[in-house]
Design a protein around this motif. Structure first.
Motif, PDB file in Angstrom:
ATOM      1  N   UNK A 139       0.832  -1.199   0.000  1.00 47.87           N
ATOM      2  CA  UNK A 139       0.000   0.000   0.000  1.00 47.87           C
ATOM      3  C   UNK A 139       0.870   1.254   0.000  1.00 47.87           C
ATOM      4  N   UNK A 140       0.462   2.248  -0.802  1.00 47.81           N
ATOM      5  CA  UNK A 140       1.083   3.566  -0.798  1.00 47.81           C
ATOM      6  C   UNK A 140      -0.008   4.600  -0.580  1.00 47.81           C
ATOM      7  N   UNK A 141       0.236   5.523   0.350  1.00 44.43           N
ATOM      8  CA  UNK A 141      -0.745   6.563   0.656  1.00 44.43           C
ATOM      9  C   UNK A 141      -0.023   7.898   0.755  1.00 44.43           C
ATOM     10  N   UNK A 181       5.095  -5.048   3.571  1.00 39.66           N
ATOM     11  CA  UNK A 181       5.416  -6.158   4.447  1.00 39.66           C
ATOM     12  C   UNK A 181       6.303  -5.701   5.588  1.00 39.66           C
ATOM     13  N   UNK A 182       7.509  -6.293   5.680  1.00 40.26           N
ATOM     14  CA  UNK A 182       8.431  -5.953   6.758  1.00 40.26           C
ATOM     15  C   UNK A 182       9.008  -4.558   6.603  1.00 40.26           C
ATOM     16  N   UNK A 183       9.033  -4.041   5.380  1.00 38.70           N
ATOM     17  CA  UNK A 183       9.579  -2.710   5.144  1.00 38.70           C
ATOM     18  C   UNK A 183       8.452  -1.694   4.991  1.00 38.70           C
ATOM     19  N   UNK A 184       8.802  -0.442   5.120  1.00 33.93           N
ATOM     20  CA  UNK A 184       7.798   0.608   4.981  1.00 33.93           C
ATOM     21  C   UNK A 184       8.235   1.832   5.756  1.00 33.93           C
ATOM     22  N   UNK A 185       7.283   2.690   6.062  1.00 30.91           N
ATOM     23  CA  UNK A 185       7.601   3.903   6.800  1.00 30.91           C
ATOM     24  C   UNK A 185       6.991   5.116   6.142  1.00 30.91           C
ATOM     25  N   UNK A 231      13.188   2.971  12.574  1.00 30.90           N
ATOM     26  CA  UNK A 231      11.768   3.078  12.255  1.00 30.90           C
ATOM     27  C   UNK A 231      10.879   2.945  13.469  1.00 30.90           C
ATOM     28  N   UNK A 232      11.339   2.243  14.486  1.00 27.87           N
ATOM     29  CA  UNK A 232      10.532   2.053  15.692  1.00 27.87           C
ATOM     30  C   UNK A 232      10.312   3.350  16.456  1.00 27.87           C
ATOM     31  N   UNK A 233      11.117   4.376  16.168  1.00 32.12           N
ATOM     32  CA  UNK A 233      10.970   5.654  16.868  1.00 32.12           C
ATOM     33  C   UNK A 233       9.736   6.405  16.410  1.00 32.12           C
ATOM     34  N   UNK A 234       9.166   6.019  15.259  1.00 33.17           N
ATOM     35  CA  UNK A 234       8.015   6.741  14.738  1.00 33.17           C
ATOM     36  C   UNK A 234       8.424   8.083  14.171  1.00 33.17           C
ATOM     37  N   UNK A 235       7.525   9.035  14.239  1.00 31.64           N
ATOM     38  CA  UNK A 235       7.817  10.367  13.693  1.00 31.64           C
ATOM     39  C   UNK A 235       8.819  11.099  14.578  1.00 31.64           C
ATOM     40  N   UNK A 236       9.873  11.608  13.980  1.00 30.71           N
ATOM     41  CA  UNK A 236      10.881  12.379  14.689  1.00 30.71           C
ATOM     42  C   UNK A 236      10.764  13.831  14.242  1.00 30.71           C
ATOM     43  N   UNK A 237      10.508  14.724  15.173  1.00 34.93           N
ATOM     44  CA  UNK A 237      10.340  16.140  14.853  1.00 34.93           C
ATOM     45  C   UNK A 237      10.854  16.985  15.998  1.00 34.93           C
ATOM     46  N   UNK A 238      11.364  18.160  15.669  1.00 34.19           N
ATOM     47  CA  UNK A 238      11.948  19.066  16.651  1.00 34.19           C
ATOM     48  C   UNK A 238      11.316  20.442  16.499  1.00 34.19           C
ATOM     49  N   UNK A 239      10.982  21.084  17.599  1.00 32.82           N
ATOM     50  CA  UNK A 239      10.472  22.450  17.587  1.00 32.82           C
ATOM     51  C   UNK A 239      11.583  23.396  18.027  1.00 32.82           C
ATOM     52  N   UNK A 240      11.864  24.392  17.196  1.00 29.27           N
ATOM     53  CA  UNK A 240      12.928  25.354  17.466  1.00 29.27           C
ATOM     54  C   UNK A 240      12.285  26.720  17.691  1.00 29.27           C
ATOM     55  N   UNK A 245       9.055  23.980  13.087  1.00 30.59           N
ATOM     56  CA  UNK A 245       8.992  22.533  13.262  1.00 30.59           C
ATOM     57  C   UNK A 245       9.802  21.882  12.144  1.00 30.59           C
ATOM     58  N   UNK A 246      10.849  21.192  12.531  1.00 34.66           N
ATOM     59  CA  UNK A 246      11.686  20.451  11.586  1.00 34.66           C
ATOM     60  C   UNK A 246      11.387  18.974  11.801  1.00 34.66           C
ATOM     61  N   UNK A 247      10.899  18.303  10.771  1.00 36.02           N
ATOM     62  CA  UNK A 247      10.583  16.882  10.912  1.00 36.02           C
ATOM     63  C   UNK A 247      11.349  16.084   9.875  1.00 36.02           C
ATOM     64  N   UNK A 248      11.612  14.836  10.237  1.00 36.01           N
ATOM     65  CA  UNK A 248      12.467  13.982   9.426  1.00 36.01           C
ATOM     66  C   UNK A 248      11.696  12.761   8.937  1.00 36.01           C
ATOM     67  N   UNK A 249      12.096  12.264   7.796  1.00 33.27           N
ATOM     68  CA  UNK A 249      11.504  11.038   7.282  1.00 33.27           C
ATOM     69  C   UNK A 249      12.008   9.858   8.098  1.00 33.27           C
ATOM     70  N   UNK A 250      11.202   8.802   8.140  1.00 32.20           N
ATOM     71  CA  UNK A 250      11.577   7.615   8.900  1.00 32.20           C
ATOM     72  C   UNK A 250      12.918   7.067   8.423  1.00 32.20           C
TER      73      UNK A 250
END
Length: 476
Positions: free
Chosen positions: A107-109, A133-137, A215-224, A204-209
């Motif tokens: 699936x792609x969304x 499957x096992x990959x994604x993000x 990947x287990x960290x989920x969304x990583x984002x920093x507020x400056x 807000x600076x956010x990074x791709x997985x």
């Protein structure tokens, strides 16, 4: 600060605010999360329409949507290119997969939101979720449009060249959480692919997985905070910041495309309901809208004195509240097709609930009524989805006539297949974001009516079966 959720209590607290404010996050966040990106209601941008690409088969599921803003054609081209850059590799990779464990389908969304729409600046945030499957993000990208220069900027252009990038690297490294590796944050412009602002004016600076954390960290984002990022902004970055924080959004990009007015008084005189116990009924249902062709479809349905059911995607409905209101006023049924068109069968119960409730809120706020029917994207349901639907008072409505109209370029072929496959009690699935589908509607109505069919809503068709919340129904 890094976006986090710990424990069931925090997850419950995050459900409504976290999910509604940030469409891209896989993890729901606490109400105090300062990395939630400020968004603009798309209905405040006159003439804004959405472009949607959707496909479903036994090899892949694709749903990708982005906005078209009047007067910002370069932005539309850039968004189309960005979406295509996600879809094409996915289609290639999905074609190499024979079958995922458990019978799952890749699936792609691609979701979008407006991060700014004021003065002569537009910001569009794209969040791409991929399941293989096992990959994604998730991949996150924000594009910024300068209406003065007619240029589209990547997010890194909000910073003042290498000086700005070096300074932002230092700011991010000092604030990023333990889940991430600060050393992986480098002054590569591609790493800073998504930069926006929160309600308080922080950047807000956010990074791709997988870019700076597992990947287990989920969304990583920093507020400056402003005191730290303002010296690092480019001249356009200052304008983008001002536009994002403008309390009275209003674009100055030229005249919006005029929306054709409904013909006659069709939008003000709803057609009566049909007793499908006595009448021979077929239900035409339209998924994924509203879109650029929905207005014409409503005219054609009025001309044919046919009622239909629209299973709307919340993001598109929020952008075209005028079409949603008009469809309801004409007597058509509005069903829930979730906020972001994700495969609900892969999501936890609380995220399923959020995705459904957010669309319910849009429909209720615009039409005054909450939907009674749910169509899970791709028809993908399970016990969790059924339980959530039951708790929300929604019956699941599938279909038993499908013609893969997104693959067709000939309206006559679509009409032939719908008419030949329809039987009393049939529920037909079509998509009103395809011009060729709308082109086929007059033929479908005329030919079905010539066979003695009445075009009814899904609820009228199912009325004799007394559909129960949580149940799944395919025909009358």
């Amino acid at each position: 600060m890094i976006a986090r959720v710990k424990g069931v209590a925090a997850l419950a607290a995050a459900l409504v605010l976290g999910a509604c404010a940030d469409q891209g996050a896989r993890q729901l966040r606490t109400v105090a999360d300062v990395t939630i990106v400020h968004t603009v209601n798309p209905s405040t941008v006159p003439g804004l329409t959405t472009v949607t690409r959707a496909e479903q088969n036994d090899r892949r599921h694709v749903y990708a949507s982005y906005p078209e803003v009047p007067g910002a054609r370069p932005l539309s081209r850039a968004l189309a290119s960005a979406v295509n850059g996600r879809v094409k590799p996915f289609e290639r990779d999905a074609g190499r997969v024979r079958r995922l464990p458990g019978g799952d389908v890749p699936e792609l969304n691609v979701q979008w939101s407006l991060t700014a729409a004021a003065q002569e600046v537009v910001g569009v945030r794209l969040v791409t979720s991929q399941f293989m499957g096992a990959s994604g993000g998730e991949t996150r990208e924000t594009l910024w449009y300068d209406g003065v220069a007619g240029m589209v900027h990547p997010a890194a252009d909000l910073l003042d060249g290498r000086r700005g990038l070096d300074g932002m690297v230092r700011q991010v490294r000092s604030r990023i959480g333990n889940e991430a590796n600060p050393g992986q944050v480098t002054p590569d412009p591609r790493m800073f692919s998504s930069i926006a602002f929160n309600e308080a004016g922080d950047m807000v600076v956010e990074f791709s997985d997988y870019s700076v954390a597992p990947g287990s960290a989920g969304r990583v984002a920093v507020a400056v905070p402003g005191s730290a990022y303002e010296p690092l902004l480019s001249s356009f970055g200052m304008r983008a910041r001002d536009a994002a924080l403008d309390t009275q959004p209003g674009l100055s990009l030229g005249s919006p495309t005029a929306t054709p007015a409904p013909r006659g008084d069709a939008a003000r005189r709803p057609l009566p309901r049909t007793d499908c116990v006595r009448a021979k009924c077929v239900a035409l249902t339209f998924d994924d809208g509203p879109g650029p062709h929905t207005g014409r479809l409503l005219d054609l349905l009025a001309d044919g004195r046919a009622r239909a059911t629209f299973f709307v995607v919340g993001d598109n409905a929020a952008a075209r509240t005028d079409l949603l209101r008009r469809a309801a006023a004409a007597g058509h049924e509005i069903g829930n097709h979730t906020q972001d068109h994700r495969d609900l069968s892969r999501l936890p119960a609380m995220q399923v609930t959020s995705d459904i409730q957010r669309t319910e809120e849009v429909v209720r706020d615009v039409t005054g009524r909450s939907p009674k029917l749910l169509r899970p994207p791709y028809g993908a349901t399970n016990a969790t989805v059924g339980a959530v639907a039951k708790s929300l008072g929604l019956a699941q409505v599938m279909w038993n006539v499908a013609v893969a109209d997104w693959r067709q370029s000939d309206a006559r072929v679509i009409a032939d297949r719908v008419v030949s496959a329809s039987r009393p009690g049939s529920i037909v699935v079509l998509h009103d974001n395809h011009k060729v589908t709308v082109d086929a509607v007059p033929r479908i109505i005329q030919r079905l009516q010539a066979k003695g069919y009445t075009l009814a809503t899904a609820s009228d068709l199912l009325a004799a079966r007394h559909p129960q919340p949580g149940g799944a129904y395919r025909n009358g």
